[in-house]
Design a protein around this motif. Sequence first.
Motif, mmCIF file in Angstrom:
data_model
loop_
_atom_site.group_PDB
_atom_site.id
_atom_site.type_symbol
_atom_site.label_atom_id
_atom_site.label_comp_id
_atom_site.label_asym_id
_atom_site.label_seq_id
_atom_site.Cartn_x
_atom_site.Cartn_y
_atom_site.Cartn_z
ATOM 1 N N LEU A 25 0.892 -1.154 0.000
ATOM 2 C CA LEU A 25 0.000 0.000 0.000
ATOM 3 C C LEU A 25 0.932 1.206 0.000
ATOM 4 O O LEU A 25 1.805 1.312 0.864
ATOM 5 C CB LEU A 25 -0.878 -0.026 1.241
ATOM 6 C CG LEU A 25 -1.601 -1.365 1.454
ATOM 7 C CD1 LEU A 25 -2.181 -1.454 2.842
ATOM 8 C CD2 LEU A 25 -2.651 -1.576 0.400
ATOM 9 N N TYR A 63 -5.717 1.211 5.454
ATOM 10 C CA TYR A 63 -5.723 -0.037 4.695
ATOM 11 C C TYR A 63 -4.736 -1.049 5.261
ATOM 12 O O TYR A 63 -4.983 -2.255 5.215
ATOM 13 C CB TYR A 63 -5.480 0.221 3.213
ATOM 14 C CG TYR A 63 -6.704 0.765 2.509
ATOM 15 C CD1 TYR A 63 -7.866 0.007 2.430
ATOM 16 C CD2 TYR A 63 -6.701 2.029 1.934
ATOM 17 C CE1 TYR A 63 -8.999 0.495 1.796
ATOM 18 C CE2 TYR A 63 -7.827 2.521 1.296
ATOM 19 C CZ TYR A 63 -8.977 1.756 1.229
ATOM 20 O OH TYR A 63 -10.096 2.239 0.606
ATOM 21 N N LEU A 68 -4.812 -5.232 4.389
ATOM 22 C CA LEU A 68 -4.722 -5.347 2.935
ATOM 23 C C LEU A 68 -3.295 -5.348 2.395
ATOM 24 O O LEU A 68 -3.098 -5.551 1.202
ATOM 25 C CB LEU A 68 -5.517 -4.222 2.272
ATOM 26 C CG LEU A 68 -7.007 -4.231 2.593
ATOM 27 C CD1 LEU A 68 -7.696 -3.053 1.928
ATOM 28 C CD2 LEU A 68 -7.642 -5.540 2.169
#
Length: 132
Positions: A25, A63, A68
Amino acid sequence: MVPRGHALAEAGAADVSDTRSEPFLVLDRRFDARQRADALCAAAGFSPRVVLEADDLTTVRGYVAAGLGVAILPADGALSPRTVSVPLTDPDAHRSFGLTWDGEHASSAARTLIDFTRDLTKRYPGWADVTG
Protein backbone atom coordinates in the motif's frame (compact mmCIF):
# COMPACT_ATOMS: atom_id res chain seq x y z
CA MET A 1 4.04 -0.69 8.92
CA VAL A 2 2.29 -4.03 9.06
CA PRO A 3 -1.09 -5.14 10.37
CA ARG A 4 -1.12 -6.57 13.88
CA GLY A 5 -0.72 -10.33 13.64
CA HIS A 6 1.52 -10.12 10.57
CA ALA A 7 4.65 -12.31 10.61
CA LEU A 8 6.87 -9.21 10.91
CA ALA A 9 4.81 -7.59 13.68
CA GLU A 10 6.89 -9.18 16.43
CA ALA A 11 10.22 -8.99 14.60
CA GLY A 12 11.41 -5.79 16.30
CA ALA A 13 13.07 -4.72 13.03
CA ALA A 14 13.15 -5.94 9.43
CA ASP A 15 15.01 -5.55 6.18
CA VAL A 16 13.04 -4.27 3.19
CA SER A 17 13.81 -7.55 1.41
CA ASP A 18 11.68 -9.31 4.05
CA THR A 19 8.63 -7.72 2.38
CA ARG A 20 9.37 -8.69 -1.22
CA SER A 21 6.37 -11.05 -1.50
CA GLU A 22 3.94 -8.74 0.31
CA PRO A 23 1.17 -6.64 -1.25
CA PHE A 24 2.17 -2.97 -0.88
CA LEU A 25 0.00 0.00 0.00
CA VAL A 26 1.78 3.13 -1.17
CA LEU A 27 1.57 6.88 -1.39
CA ASP A 28 1.21 8.64 -4.72
CA ARG A 29 4.52 9.03 -6.62
CA ARG A 30 4.52 12.80 -5.91
CA PHE A 31 5.50 12.12 -2.28
CA ASP A 32 9.11 11.90 -1.15
CA ALA A 33 8.18 9.00 1.14
CA ARG A 34 6.97 7.01 -1.92
CA GLN A 35 10.12 7.78 -3.88
CA ARG A 36 12.24 6.65 -0.94
CA ALA A 37 10.17 3.47 -0.51
CA ASP A 38 10.57 2.63 -4.21
CA ALA A 39 14.32 3.26 -3.97
CA LEU A 40 14.61 1.00 -0.90
CA CYS A 41 12.80 -1.81 -2.72
CA ALA A 42 14.97 -1.34 -5.83
CA ALA A 43 18.13 -1.46 -3.69
CA ALA A 44 16.81 -4.71 -2.16
CA GLY A 45 16.39 -6.14 -5.67
CA PHE A 46 12.64 -6.07 -6.21
CA SER A 47 9.73 -3.93 -7.37
CA PRO A 48 6.89 -3.75 -4.86
CA ARG A 49 3.59 -5.37 -5.86
CA VAL A 50 1.41 -2.28 -5.41
CA VAL A 51 -2.23 -3.08 -4.65
CA LEU A 52 -3.31 0.41 -3.61
CA GLU A 53 -1.97 3.91 -4.17
CA ALA A 54 -3.36 6.79 -2.09
CA ASP A 55 -2.68 10.48 -1.71
CA ASP A 56 -2.53 10.66 2.09
CA LEU A 57 -0.92 8.78 4.96
CA THR A 58 -4.18 8.28 6.84
CA THR A 59 -5.68 6.29 3.99
CA VAL A 60 -2.60 4.09 3.63
CA ARG A 61 -2.48 3.47 7.39
CA GLY A 62 -6.17 2.57 7.40
CA TYR A 63 -5.72 -0.04 4.69
CA VAL A 64 -2.71 -1.49 6.50
CA ALA A 65 -4.88 -1.71 9.65
CA ALA A 66 -7.53 -3.52 7.58
CA GLY A 67 -4.93 -6.14 6.65
CA LEU A 68 -4.72 -5.35 2.93
CA GLY A 69 -0.93 -5.12 2.81
CA VAL A 70 2.20 -3.50 4.19
CA ALA A 71 3.56 0.01 3.76
CA ILE A 72 6.86 1.83 4.04
CA LEU A 73 5.94 5.06 5.82
CA PRO A 74 7.72 7.67 7.90
CA ALA A 75 7.85 6.83 11.61
CA ASP A 76 5.26 8.78 13.55
CA GLY A 77 2.90 8.63 16.47
CA ALA A 78 -0.35 8.09 14.54
CA LEU A 79 -0.43 4.34 14.92
CA SER A 80 -3.56 2.31 15.22
CA PRO A 81 -3.95 -0.52 17.72
CA ARG A 82 -4.37 -2.65 14.57
CA THR A 83 -0.94 -1.79 13.11
CA VAL A 84 2.68 -2.25 14.12
CA SER A 85 5.49 0.03 13.05
CA VAL A 86 8.51 -2.17 12.27
CA PRO A 87 11.76 -0.20 11.96
CA LEU A 88 13.76 -0.96 8.83
CA THR A 89 17.39 -2.03 9.14
CA ASP A 90 18.41 -0.99 5.63
CA PRO A 91 21.18 1.64 5.81
CA ASP A 92 19.23 4.06 3.57
CA ALA A 93 15.91 3.69 5.43
CA HIS A 94 16.01 7.19 6.88
CA ARG A 95 15.74 10.82 5.99
CA SER A 96 17.26 13.80 7.69
CA PHE A 97 15.52 16.96 8.72
CA GLY A 98 16.11 19.67 11.24
CA LEU A 99 14.00 21.46 13.80
CA THR A 100 15.18 24.51 15.69
CA TRP A 101 13.34 26.78 18.06
CA ASP A 102 13.72 29.73 20.34
CA GLY A 103 12.90 28.32 23.77
CA GLU A 104 12.08 31.74 25.17
CA HIS A 105 9.62 32.75 22.47
CA ALA A 106 8.06 29.47 21.29
CA SER A 107 4.30 29.64 20.73
CA SER A 108 2.01 27.03 22.25
CA ALA A 109 1.79 25.33 18.83
CA ALA A 110 5.59 25.22 18.62
CA ARG A 111 5.80 23.78 22.13
CA THR A 112 3.28 21.09 21.15
CA LEU A 113 5.42 20.18 18.13
CA ILE A 114 8.58 20.07 20.25
CA ASP A 115 6.89 17.83 22.84
CA PHE A 116 5.58 15.56 20.07
CA THR A 117 9.09 15.29 18.60
CA ARG A 118 10.54 14.42 22.00
CA ASP A 119 7.85 11.75 22.41
CA LEU A 120 8.76 10.23 19.04
CA THR A 121 12.40 10.15 20.10
CA LYS A 122 11.41 8.07 23.16
CA ARG A 123 9.23 5.72 21.08
CA TYR A 124 11.84 5.28 18.33
CA PRO A 125 15.31 5.33 19.91
CA GLY A 126 17.90 6.58 17.47
CA TRP A 127 15.21 8.27 15.39
CA ALA A 128 16.32 11.75 16.35
CA ASP A 129 18.66 13.60 18.62
CA VAL A 130 16.54 16.16 20.44
CA THR A 131 18.43 18.50 22.72
CA GLY A 132 17.46 21.66 24.49
